[in-house]
Design an enzyme around this catalytic site. Structure first.
Site, PDB file in Angstrom:
ATOM      1  N   HIS A 183       0.834  -1.208   0.000  1.00 11.99           N
ATOM      2  CA  HIS A 183       0.000   0.000   0.000  1.00 11.99           C
ATOM      3  C   HIS A 183       0.869   1.258   0.000  1.00 11.99           C
ATOM      4  O   HIS A 183       0.699   2.156  -0.846  1.00 11.99           O
ATOM      5  CB  HIS A 183      -0.908  -0.014   1.229  1.00 11.99           C
ATOM      6  CG  HIS A 183      -1.801   1.181   1.348  1.00 11.99           C
ATOM      7  ND1 HIS A 183      -3.149   1.140   1.052  1.00 11.99           N
ATOM      8  CD2 HIS A 183      -1.544   2.464   1.734  1.00 11.99           C
ATOM      9  CE1 HIS A 183      -3.672   2.326   1.252  1.00 11.99           C
ATOM     10  NE2 HIS A 183      -2.717   3.153   1.662  1.00 11.99           N
ATOM     11  N   GLU A 184       1.812   1.340   0.924  1.00  9.30           N
ATOM     12  CA  GLU A 184       2.654   2.539   1.032  1.00  9.30           C
ATOM     13  C   GLU A 184       3.598   2.668  -0.163  1.00  9.30           C
ATOM     14  O   GLU A 184       3.880   3.788  -0.613  1.00  9.30           O
ATOM     15  CB  GLU A 184       3.448   2.510   2.340  1.00  9.30           C
ATOM     16  CG  GLU A 184       2.606   2.498   3.603  1.00  9.30           C
ATOM     17  CD  GLU A 184       1.683   3.703   3.718  1.00  9.30           C
ATOM     18  OE1 GLU A 184       1.939   4.732   3.060  1.00  9.30           O
ATOM     19  OE2 GLU A 184       0.699   3.612   4.473  1.00  9.30           O
ATOM     20  N   HIS A 197       1.739   4.430  -2.932  1.00 11.40           N
ATOM     21  CA  HIS A 197       1.735   5.894  -2.797  1.00 11.40           C
ATOM     22  C   HIS A 197       3.055   6.492  -3.284  1.00 11.40           C
ATOM     23  O   HIS A 197       3.078   7.474  -4.025  1.00 11.40           O
ATOM     24  CB  HIS A 197       1.524   6.285  -1.330  1.00 11.40           C
ATOM     25  CG  HIS A 197       0.126   6.098  -0.839  1.00 11.40           C
ATOM     26  ND1 HIS A 197      -0.966   6.682  -1.450  1.00 11.40           N
ATOM     27  CD2 HIS A 197      -0.364   5.413   0.228  1.00 11.40           C
ATOM     28  CE1 HIS A 197      -2.058   6.351  -0.791  1.00 11.40           C
ATOM     29  NE2 HIS A 197      -1.726   5.570   0.227  1.00 11.40           N
ATOM     30  N   ASP A 203      -7.376   7.759   2.945  1.00  9.15           N
ATOM     31  CA  ASP A 203      -7.081   8.169   1.564  1.00  9.15           C
ATOM     32  C   ASP A 203      -8.365   8.415   0.777  1.00  9.15           C
ATOM     33  O   ASP A 203      -8.481   9.412   0.059  1.00  9.15           O
ATOM     34  CB  ASP A 203      -6.255   7.084   0.853  1.00  9.15           C
ATOM     35  CG  ASP A 203      -4.932   6.825   1.547  1.00  9.15           C
ATOM     36  OD1 ASP A 203      -4.390   7.764   2.152  1.00  9.15           O
ATOM     37  OD2 ASP A 203      -4.438   5.687   1.480  1.00  9.15           O
TER      38      ASP A 203
END
Length: 288
Positions: free
Chosen positions: A61-62, A65, A136
């Site tokens: 997930h990170e 980004h 988000d």
């Protein structure tokens, strides 16, 4: 940027305490970074138990980004990404906020795209989605609604703003009809869908780099700008902060050059004034 004088003083004090606990003779960069993490994100939750599957999900997930924001012109510059739990967050990405006076439409679209990148990465590389993207999605939806109802940036509803600058609420009624409300919802959904698709295209293009970042996060738990730059190369666009610093340096250099030219001209004029005056003497008389 974004920190007040009191915030900076708090960071310095916290960094000094962290360095003292580590029995260091001087405060180092890592101490300052840990101090910022503690102030913004809260205390590190060492007691929070996370499974390997959850850790991998957070890392993917990170990394999503970080990958997408690195390839967007108006995205805020990345500072660090971590999968260390702090406060309520299981992971986080820190960015340098861009202090723009006005926001172009593309900047808002880039921000939405960057916010959706974590959810897109989960869907693409894990095959499922989870609740980790709540914040988000909330922020992306608010930006999209603001674009349509406040800034008049909608394709089907252009140049219309329902923003009330007086601060008075509209009460129980909205300043538009039910059909217009439906059109607003549809336009917001179109913005979200288009930026979701855009984030997916970027991740498809840089899949190998994304996986490399995710593995780095799983190994080190924290990655910095330098790590992302090693994977993807230097970012194509300068940040607004860099542009402001460059413009300031150029203005200072120009001012110094002008002062030097003025002092040179002044010295030249003084030299002329101090030079002795010479009288014209007639040519010597010769008898013919």
């Amino acid at each position: 940027p974004g920190f007040s004088g009191a915030d900076i003083a708090n960071v310095c004090n916290e960094a000094a305490l962290i360095a003292a606990r580590r029995k260091k003779q001087a405060v180092q960069r890592k101490d300052f970074m840990d101090a910022i993490d503690r102030i913004i994100g809260g205390l590190e939750k060492k007691s929070k138990i996370i499974t390997d599957e959850e850790r991998r999900s957070i890392a993917i997930h990170e990394a999503g980004h970080a990958t997408v924001s690195w390839h967007l012109q108006y995205a805020s510059p990345l500072i660090k990404v971590t999968i260390v739990p702090r406060g309520k967050a299981l992971g986080a990405a820190w960015y340098m906020p861009e202090e723009r006076q006005i926001e172009p439409k593309q900047a808002l679209l880039d921000e939405i795209c960057s916010l959706l990148a974590g959810r897109v990465a989960e869907d693409m590389f894990l095959g499922f989605i989870d609740t980790g993207a709540l914040n988000d999605l909330e922020r992306a939806t608010k930006i999209a609604y603001a674009m349509v109802t406040y800034y008049g940036m909608s394709n089907s509803l252009p140049n219309i703003s329902y923003y009330d600058s007086t601060g008075q609420a509209f009460g129980f009624t909205k300043p538009y009809s039910e059909s217009r409300a439906k059109s607003i919802d549809e336009e917001v959904q179109e913005i979200i869908d288009s930026q979701y698709k855009r984030a997916k295209e970027i991740l498809e293009m840089y899949t190998a780099g994304h996986h490399e970042l995710a593995e780095l996060l799983l190994t080190n738990e924290v990655i910095f700008t330098e790590d992302v730059e090693k994977v993807f190369g230097k970012r194509k666009w300068a940040s607004r902060t860099e542009e402001i610093m460059r413009a300031t340096e150029e203005a200072k250099a120009k001012e110094q050059n002008e002062k030097q030219e003025e002092s040179t001209d002044k010295a030249s004029d003084e030299d002329k004034n101090d030079a002795p005056e010479t009288e014209d003497t007639p040519p010597p008389f010769t008898a013919s």
